[in-house]
Each structure stands twice: as structure tokens, then as C-alpha cells.
Design an enzyme around this catalytic site. Structure first.
Site, short mmCIF file in Angstrom:
data_model
loop_
_atom_site.label_atom_id
_atom_site.label_comp_id
_atom_site.label_asym_id
_atom_site.label_seq_id
_atom_site.Cartn_x
_atom_site.Cartn_y
_atom_site.Cartn_z
N ASP A 31 -4.76 11.77 13.01
CA ASP A 31 -5.95 10.78 12.51
C ASP A 31 -5.87 10.38 13.76
O ASP A 31 -5.18 11.22 14.98
CB ASP A 31 -5.14 9.81 11.76
CG ASP A 31 -4.14 9.49 11.56
OD1 ASP A 31 -3.12 9.65 12.41
OD2 ASP A 31 -3.08 8.59 10.68
N ASP A 61 4.10 0.78 11.92
CA ASP A 61 3.46 0.18 11.91
C ASP A 61 2.97 -1.60 11.70
O ASP A 61 2.06 -2.17 11.58
CB ASP A 61 3.15 0.02 10.37
CG ASP A 61 2.93 1.53 9.43
OD1 ASP A 61 2.39 2.12 10.44
OD2 ASP A 61 2.99 1.65 7.85
N LYS A 84 0.87 -0.70 0.24
CA LYS A 84 -0.18 -0.06 0.17
C LYS A 84 1.23 1.06 -0.10
O LYS A 84 0.56 2.33 -0.64
CB LYS A 84 -1.03 -0.22 1.22
CG LYS A 84 -1.80 1.40 1.53
CD LYS A 84 -3.06 1.92 3.01
CE LYS A 84 -2.49 2.21 4.11
NZ LYS A 84 -1.42 3.07 4.75
N ASN A 85 1.43 1.26 0.73
CA ASN A 85 3.24 2.72 1.15
C ASN A 85 3.56 3.49 -0.18
O ASN A 85 4.06 4.09 0.11
CB ASN A 85 3.35 2.41 2.63
CG ASN A 85 1.95 2.80 3.68
OD1 ASN A 85 1.16 3.67 3.33
ND2 ASN A 85 2.31 2.47 4.96
N ARG A 132 -4.65 10.22 3.48
CA ARG A 132 -3.26 10.43 4.19
C ARG A 132 -2.28 10.19 2.70
O ARG A 132 -1.26 11.66 2.51
CB ARG A 132 -2.30 9.90 5.09
CG ARG A 132 -0.62 9.90 5.61
CD ARG A 132 -1.55 11.77 6.34
NE ARG A 132 -0.05 11.79 6.99
CZ ARG A 132 0.57 13.06 7.36
NH1 ARG A 132 -0.54 14.01 7.90
NH2 ARG A 132 1.56 13.83 7.05
N1 EPU Z 1 6.62 14.12 10.77
C1 EPU Z 1 6.10 15.76 11.27
N2 EPU Z 1 5.92 16.50 10.20
C2 EPU Z 1 6.15 16.19 9.06
C3 EPU Z 1 5.61 14.88 8.63
C4 EPU Z 1 6.44 14.12 9.85
O1 EPU Z 1 6.47 15.95 12.70
O2 EPU Z 1 6.48 17.15 8.00
C5 EPU Z 1 6.37 13.36 12.39
C6 EPU Z 1 4.78 12.59 11.37
O3 EPU Z 1 3.54 13.22 12.74
C7 EPU Z 1 5.29 11.43 12.93
C8 EPU Z 1 6.59 10.94 12.20
O4 EPU Z 1 7.19 12.55 11.54
O5 EPU Z 1 5.25 11.42 13.93
C9 EPU Z 1 6.63 10.27 11.30
O6 EPU Z 1 6.13 10.43 9.92
P1 EPU Z 1 6.47 10.29 8.34
O7 EPU Z 1 5.96 11.24 7.66
O8 EPU Z 1 7.67 9.79 8.18
O9 EPU Z 1 5.10 9.48 8.42
P2 EPU Z 1 4.09 9.43 6.82
O10 EPU Z 1 4.81 9.84 5.14
O11 EPU Z 1 3.19 10.62 7.43
C10 EPU Z 1 4.23 6.94 5.97
C11 EPU Z 1 3.25 5.25 6.12
C12 EPU Z 1 2.73 5.05 7.78
C13 EPU Z 1 3.73 4.73 8.58
C14 EPU Z 1 5.13 6.65 8.62
C15 EPU Z 1 5.87 5.98 9.46
C16 EPU Z 1 2.03 6.53 4.36
C17 EPU Z 1 0.71 6.88 3.57
N3 EPU Z 1 2.06 6.40 5.70
O12 EPU Z 1 3.11 8.16 6.95
O13 EPU Z 1 1.56 4.05 7.46
O14 EPU Z 1 3.34 4.54 9.83
O15 EPU Z 1 5.32 6.55 7.08
O16 EPU Z 1 6.57 4.53 8.65
O17 EPU Z 1 3.01 6.20 3.41
C18 EPU Z 1 -0.06 3.11 7.17
O18 EPU Z 1 0.01 2.35 6.58
O19 EPU Z 1 -1.06 2.30 8.56
C19 EPU Z 1 0.79 4.11 8.15
C20 EPU Z 1 0.16 4.44 9.07
#
Ligand code: EPU
Length: 457
Positions: free
Chosen positions: A153, A343, A58-59, A129
Site C-alpha cells: 500500500d 500510526d 478501527k483496528n 487490509r
Molecule cells: N510483516 C511481515 N510479514 C508478515 C506480517 C507483517 O513482514 O507476515 C511486516 C510488515 O510488512 C510490517 C510489519 O511487519 O513491516 C508490521 O506489520 P503488522 O502485521 O504488525 O501490521 P498489520 O497487521 O498489517 C496493523 C494495523 C496498521 C498498523 C500496524 C502496526 C490494522 C488493520 N492495521 O497492520 O494500521 O500500522 O498494525 O501497528 O490493524 C492504520 O490503521 O492506518 C494502519 C496502517
């Protein structure tokens, strides 16, 4: 470069949606409950035996879909999982002007002529997201984008400050208007960007913006997840110039806007779905072959599973797991890749709930990501949380009950818990599971689980 529309005014005659959404989300009533939701009913199951084919990630696929905005023509994605989020992302891309069709299982064709509307509206952004992943491609290619600001979320606040400051360092002007991020740039330029934290989404957005920037962009402390390497590989096949793929320092040499071409790409297997089947084998004391799973993408997790007593045999075409009668407890902390992914955590907590001993689980990414613990406790698990730690005292078995899935991963963990719970466990909120799991119920049943999906009453 084709003309871009004014991002403040969505074109009413945007290309029609021709995609076939996998399992579209049911409408929600005033309480947020999905009105036509299903439930998953699980009974305690003996050792699971057999083979499970691991679907595409998915991701990864959602980001690959967004990256098709970078080049006109016909893109083909393979190993696409049959999950609701692919349908939602298709809806978003349709609103932007991309036609999506699925001529065969696992195959997605995305087509556009470059006449796109660089607007991501609220009703679609709030559903998924990964919709923020259109920001980098649209800004880098068309010089303008309006994206509804995503909210938090179920597991807490999820800001996008690193996405925005990275784009500003590349010359973008960004304002927040009426809940939307509005970004402009005549043409982005290369920049040296160092992330405070290796954010997955920010790395992806800067990458996809940088491929069309003037000059070289260096991203230091970039996220290294296999899904990011997958995105880089697809971008390179489209004509992008990227060095350091798979490392924490990505160097992107921008190419002329309009010079990237449509491509064909196979999505990497889903390491989180693979871990879910490992967990299912683990709690039932079973033996499974996970066809397509990549042990090299799951190295740290597999080491810790070995510490818990699982026998793991990586093979060229998958992973074999053989579980002991009862696992040993361990302590685990989540970290960015190559650490243990957040995850995986609901699955690990579930495994510890029936392991021998006491395990401490520390969450380092999303402090609020323990909501499902109350549901596991309804099944008789002995778990105490304190801030971002959970102390899990293992019990020989759990006890079936009705529970509610609060998010994708926690939903899957509750299903796994049901396999080792006496009596019947009924999981509602199944639309969450459908967002990220391709036929979890069918796959588990095919290896001997006593499980079925029923319409909710
Ligand atoms: N963060 C910030 N500022 C930013 C970006 C991130 O503070 O500008 C913080 C977030 O709040 C969080 C941490 O950094 O505490 C991690 O965020 P990241 O940007 O790495 O995650 P994401 O891209 O929003 C993806 C996956 C998530 C997975 C995370 C971490 C997707 C669509 N989502 O989220 O997957 O948990 O990376 O590996 O790729 C899921 O699939 O169920 C899911 C939540």
C-alpha cells in the site's frame, strides 16, 4: 459443523448485504482519484477548548467483525465507530454470508447461520487490509479458504509470510493460485509458533485459527496491542480458552469446532484517534478532555508528550491535556506496542514541525511511511528524510496550501497541520481520512477549530 462450500467457486446466491455502510468509498476514476470526493478546509485556529468523545478503535472493530465468523447466531458489537472501513468489512462479510445491520449509532449486529462461503475476493481484499483477518476464522472453522493475496500500500510492501507459515505449522496446506492464497486443513492442530517480529495481523490470524485447533497453540513474541487483548476478550466471551492475554506469550487451548457461541462485546476506544485530538490540542496550545480515552493504552506516547511540555492528566473516564504555548522538540522512534506506534508518527512529525528545536523521527516498521512529508513541506514545514529517519526543524507556524492526504493517518496529520497554518489549508483525498476517523471535522469544530468539509469541485 455446517458444510462449507467449495472455496474455488463463490456461491452466486450468497446472503444479501443488509448492512448500512458508514460512508462508502466513492468510485475511483482511471487515475485512482475518487470522483465524488470531499475536501476539508481548515483555517488557523486558536487554542482548542472543551471535550471530545473518543470513538471505538478501527483496528479492533474490524477484527472483532471477522471473529464473528467463528460462531453462528447473532453477535452484537458496541462502540462501533462510524467509519468507511466498517462498511467495507461489512461488504466482505456479506459476500461470505454474514448479514450486518446497525439498529442504533455505535451498534452493529452481525448474523449468520454457519452456511458460509469461505472466499474473500480481490475487489474487497484490495480495499481493506483487515480483510486478511477472515483467513484464521474460516480456515480454523471450515478447513478451507480462498483469499485474494493483499498487495502493498501507500507506505510500502506488506507481506503475510508470518500468517502463512504459522498456519502451515498448524497443519494447513497453502498454495498460491492466480493471485489467491488457497488453504486447506482437515482440522488444524496446536503448534508452538515464535514470530520473528510481533506482527499484529499474524497474531490475530493465528489466534482465531487456534481457537478451533486440536490441542494447544503457543504464540511467542505475539503482538501485545490493546486491540489484540480486545479480540482475545471477545473470543473468551465466545467460549475460547486463551491464557496470557495482553502479554507476548499467548496460549490457546483449542475447543471443538461448533462449540463457540455468539456474543456481545464493546470495542476498545481508539488510541490513534485519541492521539489525533491530543495533537490538535498540542499545536493550538489548547486544553481538551478526551472522554473515553485510555491512558493505560497510550502510556509511552503520553510520556513523550510530557517530555514535549504537555500536561497530561489521566482520569478514570478519559484524559485531560493542557498544552503549552509552544512545545519542545524530542527524538522519537516507532516500535511495536508498548512502543510508540507507527500510526502516531505523522501526528508526531506534525507536532515537531511547530515545536521549539530539532527532532529526529525514526521509522522502524514501514520504511516507506514518509510520503506525507512532502505535503507537510508544502505547508512550510522544514523536514528532511534520509532512509527511515526524518529530521524535523520546528517553526513557529506553517503556511496554508492545498495538500493531498496519502493515507488515513497522514490525512489526519495534514488536518492538524492546517490548524496551525496561516491562511487556508485545503485537504483532498478525504476518503482516506473517512476510512478511519469518525467525524474528525465535526469533533474538531465542536472544540473551536475553524474547519469544514465541502464537496470537491
Ligand atoms: N510483516 C511481515 N510479514 C508478515 C506480517 C507483517 O513482514 O507476515 C511486516 C510488515 O510488512 C510490517 C510489519 O511487519 O513491516 C508490521 O506489520 P503488522 O502485521 O504488525 O501490521 P498489520 O497487521 O498489517 C496493523 C494495523 C496498521 C498498523 C500496524 C502496526 C490494522 C488493520 N492495521 O497492520 O494500521 O500500522 O498494525 O501497528 O490493524 C492504520 O490503521 O492506518 C494502519 C496502517
Amino acid at each position: 459443523m455446517p458444510p462449507a462450500s467449495d472455496p474455488t467457486h463463490a456461491r452466486p446466491d450468497a446472503a444479501p448485504a443488509a448492512h448500512q455502510a458508514a460512508r462508502p468509498e466513492a468510485p475511483a476514476d482511471a487515475t485512482g482519484r475518487r470522483t465524488s470526493d470531499a475536501v476539508v478546509v481548515v483555517h488557523r485556529s486558536g487554542p482548542l477548548q472543551g471535550e471530545v468523545v473518543v470513538p471505538g478503535a478501527k483496528n479492533s472493530v474490524l477484527k472483532l467483525m471477522a471473529a464473528t465468523l467463528l460462531a453462528d447466531g447473532t453477535h452484537t458489537l458496541r462502540n462501533v465507530p462510524d467509519i468507511a472501513d466498517v462498511g467495507i468489512m461489512s461488504d466482505l462479510l456479506a459476500a461470505i454470508g454474514v448479514t450486518t445491520t446497525s439498529p442504533a449509532p455505535g451498534e452493529l449486529i452481525l448474523q449468520h447461520s454457519g452456511d458460509l462461503v469461505p472466499v474473500a475476493p480481490y475487489d474487497l481484499v484490495e480495499r481493506i487490509r483487515a480483510s486478511i483477518n477472515v483467513l484464521g476464522p474460516l480456515l480454523g472453522r471450515f478447513g478451507q479458504v480462498r483469499l485474494s493475496l493483499p498487495g502493498g500500500d501507500d507506505f510500502g510492501s506488506r507481506p503475510i509470510d508470518m500468517h502463512l507459515s504459522g498456519l502451515e505449522a498448524m497443519g494447513a496446506t497453502i498454495t498460491l493460485e492466480h493471485g489467491d492464497v488457497v488453504a486447506f486443513a482437515d482440522r488444524l492442530h496446536g503448534a508452538d509458533i515464535t514470530f520473528e517480529f510481533p506482527s499484529v495481523g499474524a497474531t490475530e490470524n493465528i489466534l482465531t485459527a487456534a481457537v478451533h485447533a486440536k490441542g494447544t497453540t503457543v504464540i511467542d513474541n505475539a503482538a501485545r496491542e490493546p486491540e489484540i487483548a480486545d479480540l482475545c476478550t471477545m473470543l473468551v466471551s465466545m467460549g475460547a480458552e486463551i491464557e496470557g492475554i495482553g502479554t507476548s506469550r499467548l496460549v490457546v487451548h483449542g475447543v471443538e469446532p461448533g462449540s463457540l457461541r455468539a456474543t456481545e462485546h464493546e470495542t476498545v476506544p481508539d488510541r490513534i484517534q485519541a492521539a489525533t485530538y491530543l495533537a490538535a490540542a498540542a499545536v493550538t496550545g489548547g486544553e481538551l478532555f478526551l472522554r473515553g480515552a485510555r491512558a493505560d493504552h497510550m502510556d509511552m506516547l503520553l510520556r513523550r508528550f510530557v517530555d514535549m511540555g504537555l500536561e497530561i492528566v489521566p482520569q478514570h473516564d478519559g484524559i485531560t491535556v493542557h498544552a503549552p504555548e509552544r512545545m519542545r522538540s524530542i527524538d522519537v522512534a516507532t516500535l511495536p506496542y508498548p512502543g510508540i506506534a507507527t500510526d502516531y508518527k505523522p501526528l508526531i512529525v506534525t507536532m515537531l514541525a511547530v515545536a521549539d528545536g530539532v527532532g529526529i523521527v525514526t521509522e522502524n516498521l514501514y520504511p516507506g511511511r514518509f510520503r506525507y512529508v512532502e505535503e507537510l513541506c508544502r505547508l512550510g514545514a522544514d523536514i528532511r528524510t534520509d532512509g527511515h529517519h526524518a529530521v524535523v526543524r520546528g517553526r513557529p507556524a506553517l503556511s496554508g496550501a492545498p495538500v493531498r492526504a496519502p493515507d488515513i493517518r497522514a490525512g489526519a496529520a495534514l488536518v492538524i497541520a492546517g490548524l496551525v497554518a496561516d491562511g487556508t489549508t485545503t485537504i483532498s483525498g478525504v476518503h482516506h481520512i473517512d476510512r478511519g476517523y469518525d467525524d474528525l471535522v465535526g469533533r474538531l469544530r465542536s472544540v473551536g477549530a475553524s474547519i469544514e468539509r465541502r464537496p470537491a469541485r
